[in-house]
Write a protein that holds these residues in place. Structure first.
Motif, PDB file in Angstrom:
ATOM      1  N   LEU A   1     -68.397  70.742 -89.065  1.00 27.01           N
ATOM      2  CA  LEU A   1     -69.003  69.799 -89.924  1.00 27.01           C
ATOM      3  C   LEU A   1     -70.360  70.225 -90.669  1.00 27.01           C
ATOM      4  O   LEU A   1     -70.420  69.651 -91.731  1.00 27.01           O
ATOM      5  CB  LEU A   1     -69.360  68.774 -88.966  1.00 27.01           C
ATOM      6  CG  LEU A   1     -68.168  68.206 -88.019  1.00 27.01           C
ATOM      7  CD1 LEU A   1     -68.920  67.287 -87.016  1.00 27.01           C
ATOM      8  CD2 LEU A   1     -67.276  67.359 -88.833  1.00 27.01           C
TER       9      LEU A   1
ATOM     10  N   PHE B   1     -61.673  58.460 -88.972  1.00 25.69           N
ATOM     11  CA  PHE B   1     -61.810  58.729 -87.531  1.00 25.69           C
ATOM     12  C   PHE B   1     -60.530  58.920 -86.855  1.00 25.69           C
ATOM     13  O   PHE B   1     -60.193  59.754 -85.749  1.00 25.69           O
ATOM     14  CB  PHE B   1     -62.609  57.430 -86.890  1.00 25.69           C
ATOM     15  CG  PHE B   1     -62.831  57.742 -85.571  1.00 25.69           C
ATOM     16  CD1 PHE B   1     -64.031  58.620 -85.318  1.00 25.69           C
ATOM     17  CD2 PHE B   1     -62.112  57.300 -84.566  1.00 25.69           C
ATOM     18  CE1 PHE B   1     -64.370  58.447 -83.857  1.00 25.69           C
ATOM     19  CE2 PHE B   1     -62.557  57.343 -83.225  1.00 25.69           C
ATOM     20  CZ  PHE B   1     -63.618  58.092 -83.010  1.00 25.69           C
TER      21      PHE B   1
ATOM     22  N   VAL C   1     -61.972  68.905 -93.094  1.00 31.27           N
ATOM     23  CA  VAL C   1     -62.027  68.821 -91.747  1.00 31.27           C
ATOM     24  C   VAL C   1     -60.668  69.425 -91.066  1.00 31.27           C
ATOM     25  O   VAL C   1     -60.548  70.030 -89.917  1.00 31.27           O
ATOM     26  CB  VAL C   1     -62.395  67.390 -91.304  1.00 31.27           C
ATOM     27  CG1 VAL C   1     -62.345  67.256 -89.528  1.00 31.27           C
ATOM     28  CG2 VAL C   1     -64.029  67.284 -91.579  1.00 31.27           C
TER      29      VAL C   1
ATOM     30  N   VAL D   1     -58.823  62.363 -87.568  1.00 31.35           N
ATOM     31  CA  VAL D   1     -59.883  63.778 -86.752  1.00 31.35           C
ATOM     32  C   VAL D   1     -59.559  63.608 -85.279  1.00 31.35           C
ATOM     33  O   VAL D   1     -59.313  64.640 -84.969  1.00 31.35           O
ATOM     34  CB  VAL D   1     -61.411  63.332 -87.389  1.00 31.35           C
ATOM     35  CG1 VAL D   1     -62.053  64.686 -86.655  1.00 31.35           C
ATOM     36  CG2 VAL D   1     -61.553  63.659 -88.865  1.00 31.35           C
TER      37      VAL D   1
ATOM     38  N   SER E   1     -71.816  64.136 -82.693  1.00 34.79           N
ATOM     39  CA  SER E   1     -72.110  65.035 -83.725  1.00 34.79           C
ATOM     40  C   SER E   1     -71.324  64.695 -85.057  1.00 34.79           C
ATOM     41  O   SER E   1     -71.922  64.867 -86.135  1.00 34.79           O
ATOM     42  CB  SER E   1     -71.405  66.568 -83.172  1.00 34.79           C
ATOM     43  OG  SER E   1     -72.147  67.038 -82.012  1.00 34.79           O
ATOM     44  N   TYR E   2     -70.256  63.960 -84.744  1.00 37.51           N
ATOM     45  CA  TYR E   2     -69.487  63.575 -86.060  1.00 37.51           C
ATOM     46  C   TYR E   2     -70.127  62.619 -86.740  1.00 37.51           C
ATOM     47  O   TYR E   2     -70.370  62.421 -87.951  1.00 37.51           O
ATOM     48  CB  TYR E   2     -68.005  63.042 -85.629  1.00 37.51           C
ATOM     49  CG  TYR E   2     -67.274  62.510 -86.761  1.00 37.51           C
ATOM     50  CD1 TYR E   2     -66.439  63.266 -87.647  1.00 37.51           C
ATOM     51  CD2 TYR E   2     -67.232  61.061 -86.649  1.00 37.51           C
ATOM     52  CE1 TYR E   2     -65.809  62.626 -88.563  1.00 37.51           C
ATOM     53  CE2 TYR E   2     -66.372  60.550 -87.803  1.00 37.51           C
ATOM     54  CZ  TYR E   2     -65.540  61.346 -88.606  1.00 37.51           C
ATOM     55  OH  TYR E   2     -64.836  60.492 -89.608  1.00 37.51           O
TER      56      TYR E   2
ATOM     57  N   LEU F   1     -68.948  65.272 -78.957  1.00 38.21           N
ATOM     58  CA  LEU F   1     -68.061  65.283 -80.120  1.00 38.21           C
ATOM     59  C   LEU F   1     -68.469  64.247 -81.248  1.00 38.21           C
ATOM     60  O   LEU F   1     -68.575  64.222 -82.282  1.00 38.21           O
ATOM     61  CB  LEU F   1     -66.622  65.581 -79.938  1.00 38.21           C
ATOM     62  CG  LEU F   1     -66.494  66.807 -79.302  1.00 38.21           C
ATOM     63  CD1 LEU F   1     -64.998  66.821 -78.870  1.00 38.21           C
ATOM     64  CD2 LEU F   1     -66.427  68.138 -80.181  1.00 38.21           C
TER      65      LEU F   1
ATOM     66  N   ARG G   1     -71.807  62.253 -90.480  1.00 38.82           N
ATOM     67  CA  ARG G   1     -71.335  61.323 -91.548  1.00 38.82           C
ATOM     68  C   ARG G   1     -72.469  60.268 -92.060  1.00 38.82           C
ATOM     69  O   ARG G   1     -72.482  59.972 -93.101  1.00 38.82           O
ATOM     70  CB  ARG G   1     -70.192  60.517 -90.755  1.00 38.82           C
ATOM     71  CG  ARG G   1     -69.028  61.177 -90.484  1.00 38.82           C
ATOM     72  CD  ARG G   1     -68.426  61.614 -91.858  1.00 38.82           C
ATOM     73  NE  ARG G   1     -67.976  60.466 -92.860  1.00 38.82           N
ATOM     74  CZ  ARG G   1     -67.234  60.436 -93.801  1.00 38.82           C
ATOM     75  NH1 ARG G   1     -67.454  61.720 -94.471  1.00 38.82           N
ATOM     76  NH2 ARG G   1     -67.033  59.428 -94.596  1.00 38.82           N
TER      77      ARG G   1
ATOM     78  N   PHE H   1     -66.947  72.843 -83.433  1.00 35.68           N
ATOM     79  CA  PHE H   1     -66.660  71.745 -84.141  1.00 35.68           C
ATOM     80  C   PHE H   1     -67.978  71.136 -85.225  1.00 35.68           C
ATOM     81  O   PHE H   1     -67.925  71.012 -86.260  1.00 35.68           O
ATOM     82  CB  PHE H   1     -66.299  70.558 -83.300  1.00 35.68           C
ATOM     83  CG  PHE H   1     -66.097  69.023 -84.129  1.00 35.68           C
ATOM     84  CD1 PHE H   1     -65.018  69.136 -84.956  1.00 35.68           C
ATOM     85  CD2 PHE H   1     -66.721  67.993 -83.850  1.00 35.68           C
ATOM     86  CE1 PHE H   1     -64.879  67.866 -85.514  1.00 35.68           C
ATOM     87  CE2 PHE H   1     -66.768  67.029 -84.553  1.00 35.68           C
ATOM     88  CZ  PHE H   1     -65.376  66.738 -85.433  1.00 35.68           C
ATOM     89  N   THR H   2     -69.143  71.479 -84.378  1.00 34.94           N
ATOM     90  CA  THR H   2     -70.439  71.171 -85.176  1.00 34.94           C
ATOM     91  C   THR H   2     -70.481  72.086 -86.279  1.00 34.94           C
ATOM     92  O   THR H   2     -71.016  71.665 -87.277  1.00 34.94           O
ATOM     93  CB  THR H   2     -71.598  71.236 -84.047  1.00 34.94           C
ATOM     94  OG1 THR H   2     -71.236  70.237 -82.950  1.00 34.94           O
ATOM     95  CG2 THR H   2     -72.786  70.829 -84.861  1.00 34.94           C
TER      96      THR H   2
ATOM     97  N   SER I   1     -70.600  69.544 -94.667  1.00 35.49           N
ATOM     98  CA  SER I   1     -71.533  68.728 -95.325  1.00 35.49           C
ATOM     99  C   SER I   1     -72.314  69.612 -96.029  1.00 35.49           C
ATOM    100  O   SER I   1     -72.755  68.896 -97.274  1.00 35.49           O
ATOM    101  CB  SER I   1     -72.398  68.222 -93.954  1.00 35.49           C
ATOM    102  OG  SER I   1     -73.548  67.766 -94.310  1.00 35.49           O
TER     103      SER I   1
END
Length: 782
Positions: A289, A415, A321, A418, A364-365, A361, A369, A285-286, A293
């Motif tokens: 992202l 949010f 995403v 996701v 990290s999100y 999680l 952001r 997931f990271t 990004s």
């Protein structure tokens, strides 16, 4: 069950055919009483004709309806027995038929011989008795036939009864034989049942052992799977959820069966494998992202259009995403194993491991952001500072609040898409709301209003109190005032929640501090000036127009606070209201002391009565009925509420009547506190600013008014008595009355009822003092 021959008991009667000359139709039988037309020598009719007549008169032959054949377990035995009985019956019937035929043949031969004898002469017989026997036999023919049939039926039934008894005896014998066999086989049956039960137990045991072995055997499979070179790609596959489910089952099994062999060891290894699997999910997931990004962050920073930045930050980011094979669904499964759809915690297997993964999680999100939208946030701050210079603090604050609420709404929707969780306020410290609230960054979201509150407070710090109140009141009226005519949209609902949190957690506390600072600056630290210690005339009929400047400022603050705060906050447990009233009383007492020391023309008691009544009237008009501090109880407000109900511009006269209506007035009754009652009687310490307490503020405020009214009426009543007695150094009664009238008119020119009540109270006080003086003089003479 029985053969047809059993029911053939009635022999068939062979009907002889009639003569050829006889007609086939119905013919009437001749009467037996009719005399024959032939001579006496004519021979009687032949036997064949008589037989034919009897055959025609006989009833139908008796027959037995056939029964359906049935079979039983003893079919062969019964059939053989019935066959023997049938043969006997047939043999017996043939013998009877032969005897009957021989008898009939002999009878016919005898009749033929009698007919051939012509020369035999019989003696003549009477005609009437010639056929008696034949008539009797003919009349009883039907009954005799029925008798024979009944006898035949009886014999048949007797034979049936005998056969049935034989069959029952045979069945009884067989039943006893079967019972004996069953008794002998019961032990064998019991042994078979025991063997079957043991078989089922062994089958269940084998199934349980096989199931339990599955939880042990799965360790090697999942270990190879998670340690494989391409294990990181597993998080993008649907099988990842199955792996987590199997690991949960194994962990739960080992946790329930701690007495099993190596259960603790397997439990630790399965938990380590679960942690590793969830770590793969975090890394996947990271990485996703970071890739997104790297694609949109430069575009957001370089874009000059607000619409473009908004589309990139929310629409494009959400699209990238969510466009994945199974990564986001797998992540949502992990998060929902710890929290429900509203972000509330739920219990489950390995909750601590899943909870740590969910927190990582989220972190990290929001880190990504916050990093991507930092440029947008900085542009909003710069725009806010520009509007502060060009427009005003109120306009800039409103625009900033609207922009922040809109972005928070967009972040909430993103949010939810996701993670599958709707961010809502919760007091549970384990909820998603409490978790995300600890991430205090520059990104605006429903859980992070601190940056907005800090920016507004920093700007309001240098602004005036009215400007602060305007912003706070606008925020309350714009979002908290509900419109029940229209259905509330999701955006309006969230704005209402955000504004309520912004006010309760930040701005209301800040506004209270601003009010307290203003009270300390303008009222508590106000200098008592001698030129202000006077009561001027009432202007335009407004009672507060000739109030003391500190009282006017207190009224202004009370009105401003009431308009800024909701009624629930300004009426109950308001420290600001309490402080305004207390500090105003403190200033009034200092002014009263200054008036007494200066011996000014302004009456200090009228000064206090005038200003205290103005404060009470303003509190009443604002519907502020609970003047107390944080620790004040509701029981202490009962007396104050009673006065409050009678206090209004329309019934001030009745209020003064309650206050100065005499010794028996309820205002002087025991409803007051002991300290205030003693102070009213002059035997205790008076209420001052130093003796004011939070718990008894209502009684003490009333006591201040009592003290001023009592002091004023007693002093002027004594002056009236001295003027009437023409004491030395005292003005005549006419001048004293004119001076009192001018004083009251100047203070209460728009309230004639108050003036009348004060005059009445002074008169009553003067009479009471004169009476007391007379009684005292009589005691001395005595």
């Amino acid at each position: 069950m029985y053969e047809d021959s059993w029911y053939s008991f009635v022999p068939e009667v062979t009907k002889k055919s009639t003569s050829s000359g006889q007609g086939t139709g119905h013919r009437r039988k001749e009467s037996l009483l009719q005399q024959p037309n032939v001579s006496s020598n004519e021979a009687p009719p032949t036997l064949s004709k008589l037989v034919e007549e009897e055959a025609r008169r006989s009833p139908p032959e008796a027959t037995v309806a056939r029964r359906a054949k049935s079979y039983s377990d003893f079919y062969h035995v019964v059939r053989s027995q019935l066959a023997k009985d049938s043969q006997k019956k047939k043999q017996k019937k043939r013998e009877e038929d032969q005897r009957k035929r021989r008898k009939d043949r002999k009878t016919l031969e005898a009749l033929n011989l009698a007919a051939n004898v012509d020369d035999v002469v019989f003696p003549p017989k009477p005609i009437l008795t010639q056929y008696d026997d034949r008539l009797l036999e003919a009349s009883q023919q039907d009954y005799l036939l029925y008798k024979d049939q009944l006898a035949l039926t009886e014999r048949h039934l007797d034979s049936l009864i005998d056969d049935t008894n034989s069959a029952l005896e045979l069945l009884t014998t067989l039943s006893k034989s079967f019972q004996a066999v069953e008794a002998q086989t019961s032990s064998f049956k019991s042994q078979c049942e025991d063997l079957l039960s043991e078989k089922r137990r062994l089958q269940k045991l084998a199934g349980d052992v096989g199931t339990d072995l599955h939880f042990y055997a799965y360790l090697d499979n999942v270990t190879r799977r998670l340690n494989a070179p391409g294990a990181s790609r597993l998080v993008d596959d649907d099988d990842f959820v199955e792996v987590l489910s199997n690991l949960d089952s194994c962990i739960a099994f080992m946790g329930r069966n701690t007495a099993y062999r190596d259960a603790e060891s397997y439990l630790a290894r399965y938990e380590a494998l679960l942690t590793k699997a969830l770590h793969l999910l975090e890394v996947g997931f990271t990485n996703r992202l970071d890739r997104i990004s790297a694609e949109i962050a430069p575009s957001i920073a370089s874009s000059k259009s607000e619409a473009t930045r908004h589309a990139l930050a929310y629409s494009r980011f959400g699209e990238l995403v969510l466009t994945s094979d199974s990564l986001i669904p797998n992540m949502q499964k992990v998060v929902r194993s710890v929290y429900d759809e509203l972000g509330r915690p739920v219990s489950g297997t390995a909750g601590e491991i899943y909870g740590n993964t969910a927190r990582h999680l989220f972190q990290s999100y929001f880190s990504v952001r916050d990093r991507d939208l930092k440029a947008m946030t900085q542009r909003d701050v710069d725009e806010f500072k520009r509007e502060l210079k060009e427009l005003s603090m109120e306009t800039a604050s409103r625009n900033l609040v609207k922009q922040t609420f809109e972005k928070a709404f967009n972040e909430t929707n993103l949010f939810a898409r996701v993670f599958g969780i709707e961010l809502q306020w919760s007091s549970d410290p384990e909820s998603v709301y409490a978790l995300l609230k600890s991430y205090q960054r520059s990104l605006a979201n429903p859980t992070n209003l601190v940056p907005l509150a800090n920016t507004l407070q920093a700007t309001m710090q240098a602004s005036s109190l009215p400007a602060i109140c305007n912003v706070v009141a606008w925020l309350m009226n714009e979002y908290l005032a509900l419109d029940y005519e229209d259905e509330e949209s999701p955006f309006a609902k969230q704005c209402r929640e955000l504004s309520a949190r912004l006010l309760t957690e930040h701005l209301w506390v800040f506004t209270d501090n601003a009010f307290e600072a203003e009270v300390s600056k303008t009222i508590s630290k106000a200098m008592v000036k001698d030129e202000e210690l006077k009561i001027g005339p009432v202007v335009d009929g407004v009672s507060s127009s000739n109030a003391y400047p500190a009282v006017k400022k207190a009224l202004e603050l009370l009105v401003m606070y009431d308009q800024t705060m909701p009624k629930e906050r300004s009426q109950t447990n308001s420290q600001v209201i309490f402080k305004i009233v207390r500090e105003t009383i403190n200033v009034l007492q200092r002014a009263e002391s200054r008036l007494k020391s200066l011996k000014s023309s302004t009456d200090p008691d009228i000064f206090m009565v005038k200003n205290l009544l103005i404060i009470k009237n303003e509190l009443l008009s604002l519907e502020i009925g609970d003047i107390r501090g944080e620790d004040g109880g509701y029981a202490g407000m009962q007396h104050f509420n009673r006065i409050w109900e009678t206090l209004s511009p329309q019934n001030w006269a009745s209020f003064f009547g309650n206050i100065i209506g005499g010794v028996g007035s309820s205002f002087w009754s025991s409803s007051s506190s002991p300290s205030t009652s003693s102070a009213a009687a002059g035997g205790g310490n008076k209420v001052t600013a130093k003796t004011l307490t939070v718990e008894d503020m209502n009684h003490q405020l009333d006591e201040l008014l009592r003290q001023s009214i009592v002091g004023f009426t007693q002093r002027w009543g004594r002056l009236m008595n001295d003027a009437k007695a023409r004491k030395a150094g005292v003005k005549p009664i006419g001048k004293v009355e004119r001076q009192l009238e001018e004083l009251l008119q100047k203070a209460f020119s728009n309230q004639p009822e108050v003036i009348a009540k004060l005059n009445e109270a002074i008169q009553m006080s003067a009479e009471a003092q004169a009476k007391a003086a007379g009684e005292k003089k009589g005691v001395r003479q005595y």
